[in-house]
Design a protein around this motif. Structure first.
Motif, PDB file in Angstrom:
ATOM      1  N   ILE A  95      25.306  79.886  65.507  1.00 39.91           N
ATOM      2  CA  ILE A  95      23.891  80.095  65.091  1.00 39.91           C
ATOM      3  C   ILE A  95      22.823  80.113  64.491  1.00 39.91           C
ATOM      4  CG2 ILE A  95      23.138  82.865  66.423  1.00 39.91           C
ATOM      5  CD1 ILE A  95      25.398  82.823  68.101  1.00 39.91           C
ATOM      6  N   ALA A  96      23.558  81.348  62.896  1.00 38.36           N
ATOM      7  CA  ALA A  96      22.972  80.925  61.663  1.00 38.36           C
ATOM      8  C   ALA A  96      22.126  79.876  61.692  1.00 38.36           C
ATOM      9  CB  ALA A  96      24.187  81.551  60.990  1.00 38.36           C
ATOM     10  N   ALA A  97      23.059  78.453  61.773  1.00 38.10           N
ATOM     11  CA  ALA A  97      22.284  77.638  61.898  1.00 38.10           C
ATOM     12  C   ALA A  97      21.236  76.986  62.008  1.00 38.10           C
ATOM     13  CB  ALA A  97      23.254  76.090  61.691  1.00 38.10           C
ATOM     14  N   GLY A  98      20.637  77.862  63.743  1.00 42.44           N
ATOM     15  CA  GLY A  98      19.631  77.715  64.218  1.00 42.44           C
ATOM     16  C   GLY A  98      18.604  78.970  64.176  1.00 42.44           C
ATOM     17  N   VAL A  99      19.149  79.336  63.697  1.00 45.67           N
ATOM     18  CA  VAL A  99      17.840  80.583  62.984  1.00 45.67           C
ATOM     19  C   VAL A  99      17.939  80.147  61.811  1.00 45.67           C
ATOM     20  CG1 VAL A  99      17.139  83.122  61.502  1.00 45.67           C
ATOM     21  CG2 VAL A  99      19.001  82.631  64.397  1.00 45.67           C
ATOM     22  N   ASP A 100      18.185  79.812  61.029  1.00 40.36           N
ATOM     23  CA  ASP A 100      17.684  78.749  59.288  1.00 40.36           C
ATOM     24  C   ASP A 100      17.194  77.470  59.919  1.00 40.36           C
ATOM     25  OD1 ASP A 100      18.095  79.055  56.363  1.00 40.36           O
ATOM     26  OD2 ASP A 100      18.421  76.763  56.563  1.00 40.36           O
ATOM     27  N   LEU A 101      17.385  76.973  61.204  1.00 35.67           N
ATOM     28  CA  LEU A 101      16.272  75.731  61.221  1.00 35.67           C
ATOM     29  C   LEU A 101      15.609  76.372  61.638  1.00 35.67           C
ATOM     30  CD1 LEU A 101      16.871  72.546  62.731  1.00 35.67           C
ATOM     31  CD2 LEU A 101      16.137  73.592  64.459  1.00 35.67           C
ATOM     32  N   ILE A 102      15.305  77.285  62.767  1.00 26.19           N
ATOM     33  CA  ILE A 102      13.650  77.534  63.099  1.00 26.19           C
ATOM     34  C   ILE A 102      12.906  78.610  62.250  1.00 26.19           C
ATOM     35  CG2 ILE A 102      13.350  79.511  64.957  1.00 26.19           C
ATOM     36  CD1 ILE A 102      15.692  78.975  66.512  1.00 26.19           C
ATOM     37  N   SER A 103      13.424  79.091  61.386  1.00 25.98           N
ATOM     38  CA  SER A 103      12.455  79.893  60.070  1.00 25.98           C
ATOM     39  C   SER A 103      12.459  78.846  58.920  1.00 25.98           C
ATOM     40  CB  SER A 103      13.346  80.735  59.583  1.00 25.98           C
ATOM     41  OG  SER A 103      15.164  80.095  58.980  1.00 25.98           O
ATOM     42  N   ARG A 104      12.667  77.573  59.015  1.00 23.62           N
ATOM     43  CA  ARG A 104      12.358  76.819  58.243  1.00 23.62           C
ATOM     44  C   ARG A 104      12.758  76.928  56.009  1.00 23.62           C
ATOM     45  NH1 ARG A 104       8.609  75.746  61.770  1.00 23.62           N
ATOM     46  NH2 ARG A 104       7.451  74.380  62.720  1.00 23.62           N
ATOM     47  N   GLY A 105      14.539  77.299  56.718  1.00 26.16           N
ATOM     48  CA  GLY A 105      15.388  77.672  56.115  1.00 26.16           C
ATOM     49  C   GLY A 105      14.925  78.928  55.190  1.00 26.16           C
ATOM     50  N   ARG A 106      15.178  80.167  56.378  1.00 26.36           N
ATOM     51  CA  ARG A 106      14.434  82.147  55.165  1.00 26.36           C
ATOM     52  C   ARG A 106      15.645  82.643  55.822  1.00 26.36           C
ATOM     53  NH1 ARG A 106      10.618  83.841  58.254  1.00 26.36           N
ATOM     54  NH2 ARG A 106       9.840  81.954  60.123  1.00 26.36           N
ATOM     55  N   LEU A 107      16.490  82.298  55.936  1.00 21.89           N
ATOM     56  CA  LEU A 107      17.825  82.980  56.933  1.00 21.89           C
ATOM     57  C   LEU A 107      19.075  83.640  55.602  1.00 21.89           C
ATOM     58  CD1 LEU A 107      19.809  84.396  58.841  1.00 21.89           C
ATOM     59  CD2 LEU A 107      20.997  82.126  58.518  1.00 21.89           C
ATOM     60  N   THR A 108      18.951  84.619  54.931  1.00 24.53           N
ATOM     61  CA  THR A 108      19.986  85.352  54.332  1.00 24.53           C
ATOM     62  C   THR A 108      20.973  85.833  55.236  1.00 24.53           C
ATOM     63  OG1 THR A 108      18.622  85.814  52.672  1.00 24.53           O
ATOM     64  CG2 THR A 108      20.927  86.544  52.767  1.00 24.53           C
ATOM     65  N   PHE A 109      22.094  85.084  55.241  1.00 21.77           N
ATOM     66  CA  PHE A 109      23.507  85.447  56.118  1.00 21.77           C
ATOM     67  C   PHE A 109      24.284  86.583  55.566  1.00 21.77           C
ATOM     68  CE2 PHE A 109      27.646  84.439  57.626  1.00 21.77           C
ATOM     69  CZ  PHE A 109      27.693  84.799  59.041  1.00 21.77           C
ATOM     70  N   GLY A 110      23.704  88.004  56.275  1.00 23.57           N
ATOM     71  CA  GLY A 110      24.497  89.187  55.830  1.00 23.57           C
ATOM     72  C   GLY A 110      25.891  89.033  57.253  1.00 23.57           C
ATOM     73  N   ILE A 111      27.292  89.207  56.569  1.00 25.36           N
ATOM     74  CA  ILE A 111      28.369  89.787  56.814  1.00 25.36           C
ATOM     75  C   ILE A 111      29.132  91.124  56.176  1.00 25.36           C
ATOM     76  CG2 ILE A 111      29.115  87.949  55.779  1.00 25.36           C
ATOM     77  CD1 ILE A 111      31.377  87.096  58.531  1.00 25.36           C
ATOM     78  N   GLY A 112      29.838  91.934  57.644  1.00 24.15           N
ATOM     79  CA  GLY A 112      30.437  91.902  57.136  1.00 24.15           C
ATOM     80  C   GLY A 112      31.755  92.756  57.454  1.00 24.15           C
ATOM     81  N   ALA A 113      32.967  93.343  56.564  1.00 23.78           N
ATOM     82  CA  ALA A 113      34.035  93.075  57.629  1.00 23.78           C
ATOM     83  C   ALA A 113      34.564  94.262  58.978  1.00 23.78           C
ATOM     84  CB  ALA A 113      34.700  94.460  56.737  1.00 23.78           C
ATOM     85  N   GLY A 114      32.985  95.006  59.334  1.00 25.98           N
ATOM     86  CA  GLY A 114      32.981  96.361  60.378  1.00 25.98           C
ATOM     87  C   GLY A 114      34.025  97.403  60.594  1.00 25.98           C
ATOM     88  N   TRP A 115      33.297  98.635  61.050  1.00 26.75           N
ATOM     89  CA  TRP A 115      34.020  99.593  60.762  1.00 26.75           C
ATOM     90  C   TRP A 115      33.387 100.781  62.264  1.00 26.75           C
ATOM     91  CZ3 TRP A 115      29.477 103.874  61.385  1.00 26.75           C
ATOM     92  CH2 TRP A 115      28.938 103.072  61.057  1.00 26.75           C
ATOM     93  N   PHE A 116      32.099 100.168  62.871  1.00 30.13           N
ATOM     94  CA  PHE A 116      32.101 101.113  64.044  1.00 30.13           C
ATOM     95  C   PHE A 116      33.406 101.220  64.918  1.00 30.13           C
ATOM     96  CE2 PHE A 116      28.241 102.497  66.667  1.00 30.13           C
ATOM     97  CZ  PHE A 116      28.258 103.550  66.672  1.00 30.13           C
ATOM     98  N   GLU A 117      34.293 102.035  64.810  1.00 34.91           N
ATOM     99  CA  GLU A 117      35.059 101.950  65.505  1.00 34.91           C
ATOM    100  C   GLU A 117      34.757 102.070  67.451  1.00 34.91           C
ATOM    101  OE1 GLU A 117      39.817 103.559  66.707  1.00 34.91           O
ATOM    102  OE2 GLU A 117      38.315 103.963  65.031  1.00 34.91           O
ATOM    103  N   THR A 118      33.572 102.822  67.380  1.00 31.73           N
ATOM    104  CA  THR A 118      33.248 103.569  68.719  1.00 31.73           C
ATOM    105  C   THR A 118      32.818 102.233  69.613  1.00 31.73           C
ATOM    106  OG1 THR A 118      33.171 106.014  68.034  1.00 31.73           O
ATOM    107  CG2 THR A 118      32.027 104.685  70.000  1.00 31.73           C
ATOM    108  N   GLU A 119      32.105 101.703  68.861  1.00 33.37           N
ATOM    109  CA  GLU A 119      31.235  99.984  68.891  1.00 33.37           C
ATOM    110  C   GLU A 119      32.227  99.675  69.742  1.00 33.37           C
ATOM    111  OE1 GLU A 119      27.245  98.140  68.422  1.00 33.37           O
ATOM    112  OE2 GLU A 119      28.790  98.183  66.691  1.00 33.37           O
ATOM    113  N   TYR A 120      33.325  99.290  69.127  1.00 31.36           N
ATOM    114  CA  TYR A 120      34.385  98.645  68.737  1.00 31.36           C
ATOM    115  C   TYR A 120      34.876  98.175  70.249  1.00 31.36           C
ATOM    116  CZ  TYR A 120      34.825  95.595  64.425  1.00 31.36           C
ATOM    117  OH  TYR A 120      34.702  95.319  63.360  1.00 31.36           O
ATOM    118  N   ARG A 121      35.171  99.667  70.593  1.00 29.69           N
ATOM    119  CA  ARG A 121      36.006 100.362  71.850  1.00 29.69           C
ATOM    120  C   ARG A 121      35.123 100.114  73.179  1.00 29.69           C
ATOM    121  NH1 ARG A 121      37.376 104.775  69.043  1.00 29.69           N
ATOM    122  NH2 ARG A 121      35.485 105.746  70.253  1.00 29.69           N
TER     123      ARG A 121
END
Length: 313
Positions: free
Chosen positions: A94-120
Motif C-alpha cells: 500500500i505504502a509503495a503505491g502511495v509513494d508512487l502516486i505522490s511521486r516520492g512524497r510519502l513519510t511512512f508513519g508507524i507505531g505500536a498501537g494503543w487504542f484497545e476500544t478500536e481493536y475490540r
C-alpha cells in the motif's frame, strides 16, 4: 524549523459525501501557505480526547492515496499506522503505491498501537503488554524495509512471515520512503527509533520533548547511529486567536474544554511557545487545529511561521 498540519478529524461542517473535498482543499491550502507536511490519523473511529466516537471517520490510507493524486509538493503521512491493522507485507505494498502516486512524497508513519476500544470493535487481537506490541512493530518495519528493497522477500519472524514475495513497483524514494516511528517510550520505543527510523514523533511540553530527544541521542550512541540523521518532530493541537478577547470568544464558540489536551493562546503566546520547541530541538512542528478551526491555521501561517523563516504566501 518546518511546519506541518495534522488532520485530527473529518468534521468540516459538510455532508459525508463532501468530506474528501474538504480535506483535499485543506491539504492544497497547506502546501500553498508554507506548510511542508500533511498527515492524517490511521484510526477507524475517533479517539476519545478529540471528538465523539461515532463521528464520521475516513480510513487513513484511502485518504492518503487520494491526497497523493491531488497535491503537488507537500509531504504526506499517516500519524501513525498501528502495526496490527494490516499485514505488514500488504502495508508495504500500500505504502509503495502511495509513494508512487505522490511521486516520492510519502513519510511512512508507524507505531505500536494503543487504542484497545478500536481493536475490540474491529476484531483485532490487542496484545496487552506494550513490550510485545513494540517488538511486533520493530519486526514489521524490518519486513517492510525488506519488501521495499529486495527483488523477492522471504522473511521468517516471530510474528510475521513472507515467502518469496514480490513487491513491484518499488517506492520511488531511494533507498526507501522515510520511516517515522511515533511515540516517546524511553526504554523501547525510542530505542526502536535509533535502530530503524528516519524520523521520530513525540508529544509533550518543550521540556518533555527536550528530554525525549536526549534519551534518543543516548540510544543512538549505544547502537552507533548518527543522532542528526533522525528528523525530530513534535505534534501539538492549537487554538489560536489574535488577542485575549478574541481567544476568550473563540474558546466559548468552539466549546474548548478546560482540560483541553492542546494549547490555546494568542498569536504572541503561540509564537513564544514555538520558539521554545525550536530551542528544544524540534525540526518539524506538526500542528492540528481544534475542531478544524481554519482561523487557527491561518494565523499560524500568516503571523507565526514567518517569525521562523517560513514564507506563507
Amino acid at each position: 524549523m518546518k511546519f506541518g498540519i495534522h488532520n485530527p478529524s473529518w468534521l468540516f461542517g459538510s455532508e459525508p459525501a463532501e468530506i474528501f473535498d474538504a480535506v483535499a482543499a485543506k491539504a492544497r491550502w497547506a502546501e500553498d501557505h508554507g506548510f511542508a507536511w500533511f498527515s492524517v490519523m490511521d484510526h477507524l473511529i475517533q479517539i476519545a480526547n478529540v471528538g465523539a466516537p461515532d463521528e464520521p471517520f475516513l480510513e487513513g490510507w484511502t485518504v492518503l492515496s487520494a491526497l497523493a493524486a491531488v497535491t503537488r509538493r507537500i509531504r504526506l503521512a499517516t500519524l501513525v499506522s498501528s502495526v496490527h491493522y494490516r499485514n505488514p507485507a500488504h502495508l508495504a505494498k500500500i505504502a509503495a503505491g502511495v509513494d508512487l502516486i505522490s511521486r516520492g512524497r510519502l513519510t511512512f508513519g508507524i507505531g505500536a498501537g494503543w487504542f484497545e476500544t478500536e481493536y475490540r470493535q474491529y476484531g483485532w487481537e490487542f496484545p496487552p503488554r506494550p513490550a510485545v506490541r513494540i517488538r511486533q512493530m520493530e519486526e514489521a518495519v524490518r519486513l517492510i524495509l525488506a519488501m521495499w528493497s529486495e527483488k523477492r522477500t522471504t522473511f521468517q519472524g516471530k510474528y510475521f512471515q513472507a515467502q518469496d514475495a514480490i513487491l513491484e513497483p518499488k517506492p520511488i524514494q531511494k533507498p526507501h520512503p522515510p520511516v517515522m516511528i511515533g511515540g516517546g517510550g524511553e526504554q523501547l520505543t525510542l530505542r526502536a527509533v535509533a535502530r530503524l527510523a528516519d524520523a521520530c514523533n513525540v508529544g509533550g511540553t518543550p521540556d518533555i520533548v527536550r528530554h525525549k530527544y536526549d534519551v534518543l541521542r543516548r540510544h543512538c550512541d549505544a547502537v552507533g547511529r548518527n543522532y542528526d540523521d533522525i528528523e525530530r518532530t513534535n505534534v501539538i493541537s492549537f487554538v489560536v486567536a489574535r488577542d485575549e478577547a478574541q481567544l476568550a470568544a473563540k474558546r466559548k464558540r468552539l466549546a474548548v474544554p478546560d482540560n483541553y489536551y492542546g494549547v490555546a493562546g494568542t498569536v504572541a503566546e503561540i509564537t513564544d511557545l514555538v520558539g521554545k520547541y525550536q530551542d528544544a530541538g524540534v525540526q518539524l512542528l506538526i500542528s492540528s487545529a481544534f475542531k478544524n478551526d481554519s482561523e487557527t491555521l491561518e494565523l499560524l501561517a500568516a503571523d507565526v511561521m514567518p517569525r521562523f523563516g517560513v514564507n506563507s504566501a
